[in-house]
Design a protein around this motif. Structure first.
Motif, mmCIF file in Angstrom:
data_model
loop_
_atom_site.group_PDB
_atom_site.id
_atom_site.type_symbol
_atom_site.label_atom_id
_atom_site.label_comp_id
_atom_site.label_asym_id
_atom_site.label_seq_id
_atom_site.Cartn_x
_atom_site.Cartn_y
_atom_site.Cartn_z
ATOM 1 N N UNK A 145 0.618 -1.197 0.058
ATOM 2 C CA UNK A 145 0.099 -0.041 0.072
ATOM 3 C C UNK A 145 0.875 1.228 0.210
ATOM 4 N N UNK A 146 2.019 1.108 0.149
ATOM 5 C CA UNK A 146 3.015 2.312 0.324
ATOM 6 C C UNK A 146 3.024 2.940 -1.056
ATOM 7 N N UNK A 147 3.083 1.828 -2.055
ATOM 8 C CA UNK A 147 3.023 2.412 -3.424
ATOM 9 C C UNK A 147 1.681 2.350 -4.145
ATOM 10 N N UNK A 148 0.879 1.483 -3.792
ATOM 11 C CA UNK A 148 -0.406 1.020 -4.448
ATOM 12 C C UNK A 148 -1.618 1.295 -3.705
ATOM 13 N N UNK A 149 -2.146 2.348 -3.864
ATOM 14 C CA UNK A 149 -3.373 2.991 -3.345
ATOM 15 C C UNK A 149 -4.542 2.219 -3.723
ATOM 16 N N UNK A 150 -5.210 1.684 -2.744
ATOM 17 C CA UNK A 150 -6.761 1.015 -2.981
ATOM 18 C C UNK A 150 -7.813 1.903 -1.914
ATOM 19 N N UNK A 151 -8.908 2.024 -2.691
ATOM 20 C CA UNK A 151 -9.816 2.670 -1.920
ATOM 21 C C UNK A 151 -10.458 2.112 -0.577
ATOM 22 N N UNK A 152 -10.640 2.959 0.403
ATOM 23 C CA UNK A 152 -11.168 2.421 1.664
ATOM 24 C C UNK A 152 -10.189 2.496 2.547
ATOM 25 N N UNK A 153 -8.809 2.355 2.377
ATOM 26 C CA UNK A 153 -7.942 2.335 3.324
ATOM 27 C C UNK A 153 -6.838 3.296 3.292
ATOM 28 N N UNK A 154 -7.296 4.664 2.895
ATOM 29 C CA UNK A 154 -6.561 5.773 2.242
ATOM 30 C C UNK A 154 -5.529 6.258 3.457
ATOM 31 N N UNK A 155 -5.927 6.501 4.834
ATOM 32 C CA UNK A 155 -5.243 7.025 5.865
ATOM 33 C C UNK A 155 -4.069 5.888 6.049
ATOM 34 N N UNK A 156 -4.511 4.750 6.211
ATOM 35 C CA UNK A 156 -3.387 3.743 6.398
ATOM 36 C C UNK A 156 -2.412 3.685 5.292
ATOM 37 N N UNK A 157 -2.809 4.115 3.987
ATOM 38 C CA UNK A 157 -1.902 4.097 2.917
ATOM 39 C C UNK A 157 -0.999 5.407 3.090
ATOM 40 N N UNK A 158 -1.676 6.404 3.479
ATOM 41 C CA UNK A 158 -0.897 7.618 3.811
ATOM 42 C C UNK A 158 0.408 7.293 4.796
ATOM 43 N N UNK A 159 0.081 6.680 5.867
ATOM 44 C CA UNK A 159 0.817 6.381 6.748
ATOM 45 C C UNK A 159 2.101 5.464 6.374
ATOM 46 N N UNK A 160 1.550 4.398 5.428
ATOM 47 C CA UNK A 160 2.522 3.481 5.051
ATOM 48 C C UNK A 160 3.558 3.985 3.925
ATOM 49 N N UNK A 161 2.868 5.073 3.183
ATOM 50 C CA UNK A 161 3.842 5.773 2.018
ATOM 51 C C UNK A 161 4.882 6.719 3.056
ATOM 52 N N UNK A 162 4.643 7.166 3.969
ATOM 53 C CA UNK A 162 5.546 7.847 5.011
ATOM 54 C C UNK A 162 6.399 6.965 5.630
ATOM 55 N N UNK A 163 6.475 5.585 5.865
ATOM 56 C CA UNK A 163 7.159 4.749 6.229
ATOM 57 C C UNK A 163 8.505 4.606 5.307
ATOM 58 N N UNK A 164 8.201 4.725 3.808
ATOM 59 C CA UNK A 164 9.401 4.612 2.961
ATOM 60 C C UNK A 164 10.170 5.634 3.251
ATOM 61 N N UNK A 165 9.666 6.815 3.534
ATOM 62 C CA UNK A 165 10.901 7.955 3.727
ATOM 63 C C UNK A 165 11.626 7.862 5.034
ATOM 64 N N UNK A 166 10.921 7.461 5.923
ATOM 65 C CA UNK A 166 11.440 7.422 7.282
ATOM 66 C C UNK A 166 12.562 6.097 7.101
#
Ligand SMILES: NC(=O)c1ccc[n+]([C@@H]2O[C@H](COP(=O)([O-])OP(=O)(O)OC[C@H]3O[C@@H](n4cnc5c(N)ncnc54)[C@H](OP(=O)(O)O)[C@@H]3O)[C@@H](O)[C@H]2O)c1
Length: 251
Positions: A145-166
């Motif tokens: 989900x850090x790369x592939x966004x799917x509807x319904x779990x957007x807030x989780x996906x935003x957090x997961x994208x942040x982990x990549x930069x962390x």
């Protein structure tokens, strides 16, 4: 059997079930001294008992990662008990289903603070010791989900994208101090929500058609990838996202 983590002190967030429990067991079988955590004491203690019954070493520290004192205490307990922390695995997560605009302020705080905030703060607490030791490894269990966004779990996906930069910033800033940081990005895995047959049925299309390999991954497949990244064999791997997703991100 060659022990790839012999005598390494490993702290893992969220070992009471799923991938965290699987990693705790595999790492202990490879000689690690595992300090597991989570809110469900009984489940956490059961994982520790299984490890000890199999000849391994493990402790459970009841921890809610949303509580900074408890999170700091988790890292400190490992260092007080073993004198060091070799590895931190950030794994604890919370994935509610909600379309984006329906999130309240409290929803936003809980999802971001659990999935990203706890990874940031546990890393900061661990880095204090790792920098003194001039060695350490941090592994972030991220998601496709850090790369592939799917509807319904957007807030989780935003957090997961942040982990990549962390992952990247720790890898960049601390490599010269003997510290490595990488992430594993699972696709759909037979753990967490997918343990529920109703969820598997609901997600049948995503599992079979939305994943080129056409099946769920296993906890063991994720734990083995994590083991590799934490072993000495991976000393030159730094700042990497290791997708274990059956090709799901390509669709
Ligand atoms: N399963 C999948 O398909 C999949 C796919 C991609 C990524 N992942 C990632 O894999 C990791 C593990 O997930 P899983 O599938 O193994 O799910 P899981 O079985 O639900 O495990 C989640 C773990 O996080 C812990 N946790 C949640 N909130 C916490 C809190 N506030 N404080 C402390 N611990 C907390 C839980 O422990 P307690 O409830 O006892 O606190 C549990 O041990 C997560 O980072 C997840 O995003 C999973």
């Amino acid at each position: 059997m060659e022990q790839k983590l012999k005598d390494k002190v490993v702290v893992i967030t969220g070992t009471t079930s799923g991938i965290g429990a699987g990693m705790a067991k595999l790492f202990a079988a490879h000689g690690a001294k595992v300090v597991g955590s989570g809110r469900r004491q009984e489940k956490g203690e059961a994982v520790v008992k299984e490890i000890i019954d199999n000849g391994g070493e493990a402790t459970f520290v009841r921890t809610d990662v949303l509580d900074q004192e408890q999170l700091q205490n988790l890292i400190d307990t490992a260092v007080n008990k073993y004198g060091r922390i070799d590895i931190l695995v950030n794994n604890a997560a919370y994935e509610p289903t909600k379309v984006f605009a329906e999130n309240t302020y409290d929803d936003y705080r809980k999802v971001i603070d659990t999935n990203l905030g706890s990874y940031i703060m546990a890393s900061i607490y661990a880095l204090k010791y790792m920098r003194e030791q001039k060695s350490g490894k941090i592994l972030n269990i991220n998601s496709v989900t850090a790369e592939q966004v799917v509807p319904g779990v957007g807030m989780y996906a935003i957090a997961k994208a942040g982990i990549t930069n962390l992952t990247k910033i720790i890898a960049l800033e601390y490599a010269k101090e003997g510290i490595r940081c990488n992430e594993v990005n699972p696709g759909l895995i037979m753990a967490g929500a997918f343990e529920d047959p109703a969820v598997r049925e609901w997600a049948h299309d995503a599992i079979v058609n939305g994943t080129p390999v056409g099946r769920l991954g296993t906890v063991e497949e994720i734990a083995n990838a994590a083991l590799y990244l934490l072993s000495d064999e991976a000393d030159f791997v730094n700042g990497t996202s290791f997708y274990i997703d059956g090709g799901r991100r390509l669709i």
